[in-house]
Design a protein around this motif. Sequence first.
Motif, mmCIF file in Angstrom:
data_model
loop_
_atom_site.group_PDB
_atom_site.id
_atom_site.type_symbol
_atom_site.label_atom_id
_atom_site.label_comp_id
_atom_site.label_asym_id
_atom_site.label_seq_id
_atom_site.Cartn_x
_atom_site.Cartn_y
_atom_site.Cartn_z
ATOM 1 N N ARG A 10 6.210 -1.141 2.937
ATOM 2 C CA ARG A 10 7.617 -0.655 3.427
ATOM 3 C C ARG A 10 8.630 -1.538 2.970
ATOM 4 N NH1 ARG A 10 7.493 2.903 7.602
ATOM 5 N NH2 ARG A 10 5.519 4.023 7.333
ATOM 6 N N PHE A 33 -0.157 6.418 -3.414
ATOM 7 C CA PHE A 33 0.065 6.431 -1.915
ATOM 8 C C PHE A 33 -0.882 7.219 -1.031
ATOM 9 C CE2 PHE A 33 5.098 6.663 -2.168
ATOM 10 C CZ PHE A 33 5.053 5.550 -3.049
ATOM 11 N N ARG A 42 0.798 8.149 4.019
ATOM 12 C CA ARG A 42 2.254 7.590 3.256
ATOM 13 C C ARG A 42 2.841 8.919 2.432
ATOM 14 N NH1 ARG A 42 6.612 5.386 4.358
ATOM 15 N NH2 ARG A 42 7.512 4.023 2.489
#
Length: 335
Positions: free
Chosen positions: A143, A41, A45
Amino acid sequence: MGQVVHRAGEVRDGVWTRAEEPSSVGAVRRSAVELAEEAGFDAERVGQVAVAVTEAVSNLVKHAVEGMALVRPCPGLPGVVELITLDRGPGMPDVARAMRDGYSTSGTLGIGLGAITRIASSYDVHSLPGKGTLLSAHFAAERQITLPPATGLVRPIGEETVSGDAFAISIDGPVTSVLVCDGLGHGPAAALASREAVELFMIAPDDEPLAILGRLHRGLNRTRGGAVAIARITPDKVTYAGLGNIAGWIAYADRRQGMVSVPGITGHQGRRFQQYDYELDEHATIVLHSDGLTDRWSPALLPGLFSRSPAVIAAGVLREAGSRRDDACVVIVRP
């Protein structure tokens, strides 16, 4: 979808944390941040994951009764971090309303729920007033993700970090094959038996359950052995074979049907093995669990639970039936 495998009882499965003291918030957040960084990530994030986990565990500390939190790599989804929380009260009368930012009812977990669900790539919540709240949240670099139709949870006895229970899941198109093993006793020797069972299962997880059970019975004779159950699930049928006291159930919204295992200890004691076929309809949920969970749970006492995701169902059954005096493992399949 190719094979999806998860081995429980190992360090990478994550550690359950009692959410009773403020220090637990930082402990769970650090675990989540570490997993997010390992998954690749970006910094933004990772920060979002930290915020969501902090909100969730802080709510447990402030408002919950017997709150527990688990962060781990998501079974079957590489690069996804999974958060599961459960508690025994006070619950929320209106989950949808609680997801709106700024909403809270005094003494409930409504605070922050909107932020958690907005940050998560996937989430599910089940809550009943007086019963408690169950939350699963999954975080990926992207997402939107699609969760597999099966998952499981393992919780070691007491404060131990190694469990003698384990499970494995293999998904191949519409067929899901699962194993649950309860290694005899507790601790490293029991964990060794259950890990060996996982290895033997994964040699050919698409075999008939009866053939897999025979393979495990021959292979576990060099370990202390244990109780084993294998289920092969399609949308309209489950084929089941078990040796020892693993419980297998077909659950619906208001009832459940037991599946048959024969007495014995896989690897050491066993009579003639058998497998059984059971018809399923579109509303069925398959539940397998070790004897670290009692049989005292009932779908009728948990309205709405068996329409939720496998992770939330697993958390609910573990909360209702799990014992702290034994290793516990539960696997849920929603074909």
